[in-house]
Scaffold this active site. Structure first.
Site, PDB file in Angstrom:
ATOM      1  N   ASN A  12       0.851  -1.184   0.000  1.00 45.72           N
ATOM      2  CA  ASN A  12       0.000   0.000   0.000  1.00 45.72           C
ATOM      3  C   ASN A  12       0.893   1.243   0.000  1.00 45.72           C
ATOM      4  OD1 ASN A  12      -1.810   2.017   0.539  1.00 45.72           O
ATOM      5  ND2 ASN A  12      -2.515   1.194   2.499  1.00 45.72           N
ATOM      6  N   LYS A  14      -0.041   4.239   0.238  1.00 50.15           N
ATOM      7  CA  LYS A  14      -0.641   5.305   1.069  1.00 50.15           C
ATOM      8  C   LYS A  14      -0.446   6.655   0.377  1.00 50.15           C
ATOM      9  CE  LYS A  14      -0.568   2.616   5.253  1.00 50.15           C
ATOM     10  NZ  LYS A  14      -0.588   2.590   6.707  1.00 50.15           N
ATOM     11  N   HIS A  96      -9.801   0.544   4.647  1.00 47.60           N
ATOM     12  CA  HIS A  96      -8.521   0.678   5.350  1.00 47.60           C
ATOM     13  C   HIS A  96      -8.734   1.500   6.607  1.00 47.60           C
ATOM     14  CE1 HIS A  96      -4.393   1.767   6.282  1.00 47.60           C
ATOM     15  NE2 HIS A  96      -4.058   0.676   5.595  1.00 47.60           N
ATOM     16  N   GLU A 144      -5.484  -5.843  10.160  1.00 47.29           N
ATOM     17  CA  GLU A 144      -4.463  -4.819  10.461  1.00 47.29           C
ATOM     18  C   GLU A 144      -4.815  -4.113  11.767  1.00 47.29           C
ATOM     19  OE1 GLU A 144      -2.936  -3.406   6.100  1.00 47.29           O
ATOM     20  OE2 GLU A 144      -3.785  -1.935   7.457  1.00 47.29           O
ATOM     21  N   ILE A 149       0.060  -0.181  13.091  1.00 46.57           N
ATOM     22  CA  ILE A 149       0.363   0.338  11.750  1.00 46.57           C
ATOM     23  C   ILE A 149       1.464   1.395  11.830  1.00 46.57           C
ATOM     24  CG2 ILE A 149      -0.563   1.723   9.844  1.00 46.57           C
ATOM     25  CD1 ILE A 149      -3.200   0.223  10.157  1.00 46.57           C
ATOM     26  N   GLY A 184       3.180  -3.119  10.715  1.00 44.63           N
ATOM     27  CA  GLY A 184       4.490  -3.284  11.321  1.00 44.63           C
ATOM     28  C   GLY A 184       5.389  -4.302  10.648  1.00 44.63           C
ATOM     29  N   ALA A 205       3.197  -1.394   4.118  1.00 45.80           N
ATOM     30  CA  ALA A 205       3.391  -0.042   3.580  1.00 45.80           C
ATOM     31  C   ALA A 205       4.784   0.470   3.934  1.00 45.80           C
ATOM     32  CB  ALA A 205       2.307   0.898   4.087  1.00 45.80           C
ATOM     33  N   SER A 206       4.950   1.033   5.131  1.00 50.46           N
ATOM     34  CA  SER A 206       6.190   1.754   5.448  1.00 50.46           C
ATOM     35  C   SER A 206       7.441   0.881   5.372  1.00 50.46           C
ATOM     36  CB  SER A 206       6.078   2.409   6.828  1.00 50.46           C
ATOM     37  OG  SER A 206       5.721   1.472   7.818  1.00 50.46           O
TER      38      SER A 206
HETATM   39  O1  G3P Z   1      -2.144  -1.080   4.506  1.00 44.62           O
HETATM   40  C1  G3P Z   1      -0.927  -1.387   5.081  1.00 44.62           C
HETATM   41  C2  G3P Z   1      -0.754  -0.847   6.417  1.00 44.62           C
HETATM   42  O2  G3P Z   1      -1.709  -0.043   6.979  1.00 44.62           O
HETATM   43  C3  G3P Z   1       0.360  -1.287   7.238  1.00 44.62           C
HETATM   44  O3  G3P Z   1       1.203  -0.190   7.326  1.00 44.62           O
HETATM   45  O4  G3P Z   1       3.353   0.891   7.532  1.00 44.62           O
HETATM   46  O5  G3P Z   1       2.620  -0.765   9.245  1.00 44.62           O
HETATM   47  O6  G3P Z   1       3.255  -1.543   6.959  1.00 44.62           O
HETATM   48  P1  G3P Z   1       2.699  -0.426   7.806  1.00 44.62           P
END
Ligand code: G3P
Length: 229
Positions: A12, A14, A96, A144, A149, A184, A205-206
């Protein structure tokens, strides 16, 4: 669901600057290269304005981050399924935690995606909501926990019991629904842990987008998938 291969690593983008505009295209190309080199399904979910340029550039599956439960007509500022489909998206994230929807909207969007032969990925915050969501017959439920997150604390290692409970409940309600988990996830071992808990992949994502060397992390994730097969 035969339109995508599982396990899947779904990224994602984002609204991160590192994955916006030209950066979205560049990161998608990296995802495609690693996917082709390893044979692991890596998919991306760029912002709406970047969908067409990404879809025109890469051949990996591309998802929208959101669509609205609307039909073509007078809905200024909303996101229409037909527009993301024509841009080349094969599916969409729904609900989301950064774009929560009412249950009635989630159900309407799942129905719209099914009718359009697109893939629905509904994000959920816990096992009970995942169970309820599975009854709506989406293609994919992605657990999630919002508090994890963006923290780098992987759901697959810090909350394994929530992941296994979600996998079991979703399977019980509808064995056709695929379960992913996210939040995470930053290391290959987080991906491997998610798969060992019974999920069919991760939504991340991150860990990729903000990485110094996204290619290296993509490769680590793909190798983790291969190591669990
Ligand atoms: O949609 C993916 C997400 O919300 C997880 O974010 O940055 O923890 O991988 P992250």
């Amino acid at each position: 669901m035969n339109r995508i291969k599982i396990p899947i690593i779904l990224v994602n983008f984002k609204t991160y600057a590192e994955a916006t505009g030209k950066n979205a295209v560049r990161l998608s190309k990296t995802a495609e290269e690693v996917s082709q080199e390893t044979g692991v399904n890596i998919s991306v979910a760029p912002q709406l304005a970047d969908l067409k340029s990404v879809c025109d550039t890469v051949s990996i599956p591309v998802f929208a981050q959101h669509i609205d439960p609307i039909l073509p007509g007078s809905s200024t500022g909303h996101v229409l399924l037909e527009s993301v489909k024509e841009a080349g998206a094969i599916g969409t994230l729904i609900n989301h935690s950064e774009r929560r929807l009412k249950l009635s909207a989630i159900e309407a969007i799942i129905t719209r995606t099914r009718d359009a032969n697109m893939i629905s990925v509904v994000c959920t915050n816990n096992a009970a909501v995942s169970e309820a969501t599975a009854a709506l017959k989406p293609d994919i439920v992605s657990l999630e926990p919002p508090e994890l997150i963006g923290t780098g604390i992987p759901v697959s290692k810090s909350r394994p019991e929530v992941v296994t409970e979600t996998v079991a409940l979703v399977r019980h309600v509808n064995p056709c629904v695929v379960t992913l988990c996210g939040a995470g996830i930053t290391k290959g071992e987080d991906v491997a842990a998610a798969l060992k808990l019974g999920t069919k992949g991760v939504l991340v994502a991150s860990g990729i987008v903000k990485a110094k060397d996204p290619r290296k992390v993509f490769m680590e994730f793909a190798e983790a998938v291969l190591s669990t097969e």
